[in-house]
Design a protein around this motif. Structure first.
Motif, PDB file in Angstrom:
ATOM      1  N   LYS A  27       0.847  -1.192   0.000  1.00  0.00           N
ATOM      2  CA  LYS A  27       0.000   0.000   0.000  1.00  0.00           C
ATOM      3  C   LYS A  27       0.885   1.245   0.000  1.00  0.00           C
ATOM      4  O   LYS A  27       1.969   1.253   0.582  1.00  0.00           O
ATOM      5  N   VAL A  28       0.395   2.285  -0.676  1.00  0.00           N
ATOM      6  CA  VAL A  28       1.097   3.564  -0.650  1.00  0.00           C
ATOM      7  C   VAL A  28       1.177   4.040   0.797  1.00  0.00           C
ATOM      8  O   VAL A  28       0.233   3.904   1.567  1.00  0.00           O
ATOM      9  N   ASN A  29       2.330   4.562   1.180  1.00  0.00           N
ATOM     10  CA  ASN A  29       2.667   5.036   2.537  1.00  0.00           C
ATOM     11  C   ASN A  29       3.202   3.925   3.439  1.00  0.00           C
ATOM     12  O   ASN A  29       3.650   4.202   4.547  1.00  0.00           O
TER      13      ASN A  29
ATOM     14  N   ILE B   4       6.802   3.574   0.458  1.00  0.00           N
ATOM     15  CA  ILE B   4       6.164   3.393  -0.853  1.00  0.00           C
ATOM     16  C   ILE B   4       5.382   4.659  -1.183  1.00  0.00           C
ATOM     17  O   ILE B   4       4.475   5.058  -0.439  1.00  0.00           O
ATOM     18  N   ILE B   5       5.736   5.315  -2.285  1.00  0.00           N
ATOM     19  CA  ILE B   5       5.062   6.564  -2.651  1.00  0.00           C
ATOM     20  C   ILE B   5       4.152   6.409  -3.872  1.00  0.00           C
ATOM     21  O   ILE B   5       3.333   7.278  -4.151  1.00  0.00           O
ATOM     22  N   ALA B   6       4.297   5.294  -4.598  1.00  0.00           N
ATOM     23  CA  ALA B   6       3.420   5.070  -5.755  1.00  0.00           C
ATOM     24  C   ALA B   6       3.482   3.603  -6.162  1.00  0.00           C
ATOM     25  O   ALA B   6       4.519   2.951  -6.028  1.00  0.00           O
TER      26      ALA B   6
END
Length: 418
Positions: free
Chosen positions: A222-224, A278-280
């Motif tokens: 998951k993003v973040n 994770i940013i994208a």
């Protein structure tokens, strides 16, 4: 016979006449087509036929009601590889080059027909996103050459998946080309990324193709999310980090640190354990950021700096805009060329890598804008400027954001190269 009966008979006769006319129209068209079929052909049409014979440098084809077709001359030479494979009785598709030549035959092109059919299929494959297993036929410094239906396409190195991208220290182009050459004669799973039949452009991509196992792993990300993994590769534009088994993410060079990073190899080495955010997530492509887990120096500098402050900083680079300097607080600013008068004057006064004294002319941490005035070397007498109100209409170069300053990197020159 009554009036009603007479009327009915007349109506029946009229109905019969109409039916006869309706049947006659297609019959007339059919007869016309048989007597003069070529009036319905035009140059550029695709037509089907059966190979009648191969005589010397000519191929004759039965085109049914359209008569006999012929492939010869330049069209024969262009399609000679294909001609070798066809036999009498084989079905073939060709493109009309001339409706009727001096011998009354239809001149055909196999090559043009093949290309048109191929481009039609290519368009359908692009729209469907279907994965193709194709062999690499050649390579160069920029990527790989792949053929599909006789049409040459290109797979840019940037469109290779993480596992296949050449991991060459320092980004040496000759070594990258050498690594890419190892793919020649080997198959790759690709999708069609972009096409333009008019310019013969056919671009492939290896990205976005993932096994079911990898897709399941990506679904759990998951993003973040913060991951901890091993550095598996270092390239000129960032580092690859192992996210899970058979899955890597890329931390782009701009996401490695808040400070300017010129060479990722100076900060990391293969095997290092690092944490990243994770940013994208795009398909099986995971983008990571290491600097996102660090304190943003712009936020930390809010209370440290204000307009008019005298500060020291290291001259990182000289470019056509001026001097890019790194302050001790970790933020970058630009001393615009207008502070010096010319680039030549900058190089007389400033040397990349050395420290100098500046005055803050514009400081907007919320917009990541820092403009500096050059005052001289540490220890020398300085002449600070009286602070003035920030003019929102000032020319953009005097208030370049950090990102804008760094984006000029390809234009920057080290002092020693001047």
């Amino acid at each position: 016979m009554g009036v009603m009966d007479t009327t009915t008979q007349q109506d029946n006769k009229q109905d019969g006449a109409v039916s006869t006319q309706q049947v006659a129209v297609p019959h007339v068209m059919e007869e016309l087509l048989k007597t003069c079929p070529k009036i319905f052909l035009k140059t550029g049409d695709l037509i089907d036929g059966t190979v009648l014979s191969k005589e010397g440098a000519c191929v004759y084809a039965d085109l049914g009601i359209f008569g006999t077709g012929i492939i010869y001359g330049r069209e024969y030479q262009n399609a000679r590889d294909f001609v070798k494979k066809i036999n009498v009785g084989d079905h073939m598709s060709a493109k009309v080059v001339e409706v009727e030549n001096e011998e009354g035959m239809v001149e055909l092109s196999l090559k043009e027909a093949g290309e048109e059919i191929a481009w039609k299929e290519i368009k359908e494959l692009k729209e469907s996103g279907e994965t193709l297993e194709l062999k690499v036929t050649d390579s160069n410094k920029g990527g790989l050459v792949i053929e599909f239906r006789g049409i040459k396409g290109f797979l840019p190195a940037s469109q290779l998946n993480a596992a296949h991208y050449p991991r060459v220290d320092g980004g040496d182009k000759e070594k990258i080309a050498e690594e890419l050459g190892k793919f020649v004669d080997h198959p790759l799973s690709v999708i069609i990324l972009d096409i333009d039949p008019k310019t013969q452009k056919l671009i492939f991509s290896e990205k976005g193709i993932a096994s079911e196992d990898v897709k399941k792993i990506v679904e759990q990300c998951k993003v973040n999310d913060v991951i901890e993994g091993e550095v598996t590769g270092i390239v000129e534009f960032g580092i690859f980090i192992k996210v899970a088994e058979n899955l890597e993410g890329l931390a782009h060079i701009s996401e490695l640190d808040w400070a300017l990073v010129e060479n990722p190899g100076n900060l990391f080495k293969v095997g290092d354990k690092v944490k990243a955010k994770i940013i994208a997530i795009d398909g099986d492509k995971i983008s990571l950021s290491i600097k996102a887990l660090k304190t943003d120096p712009w936020e930390a500098s809010r209370e440290k700096h204000k307009k008019g402050d005298i500060v020291e900083g290291k001259a990182l680079r000289i470019n056509k805009f001026g001097v890019l300097a790194l302050l001790d607080s970790g933020i970058h600013g630009l001393a615009h060329i207008s502070e010096f008068g010319s680039e030549k004057r900058i190089r007389e006064l400033v040397e990349a890598g050395k420290r100098y004294v500046f005055q803050i002319a514009v400081f907007q941490p919320e917009n990541r804008k820092l403009s500096l005035s050059f005052l001289g070397k540490p220890g020398e007498p300085i002449n600070p400027k009286a602070p003035t109100s920030e003019d929102a209409s000032a020319p953009l170069p005097t208030t370049l954001t950090t990102e804008e300053s760094l984006s000029t990197q390809p234009l920057m020159q080290e002092e020693e190269t001047g």
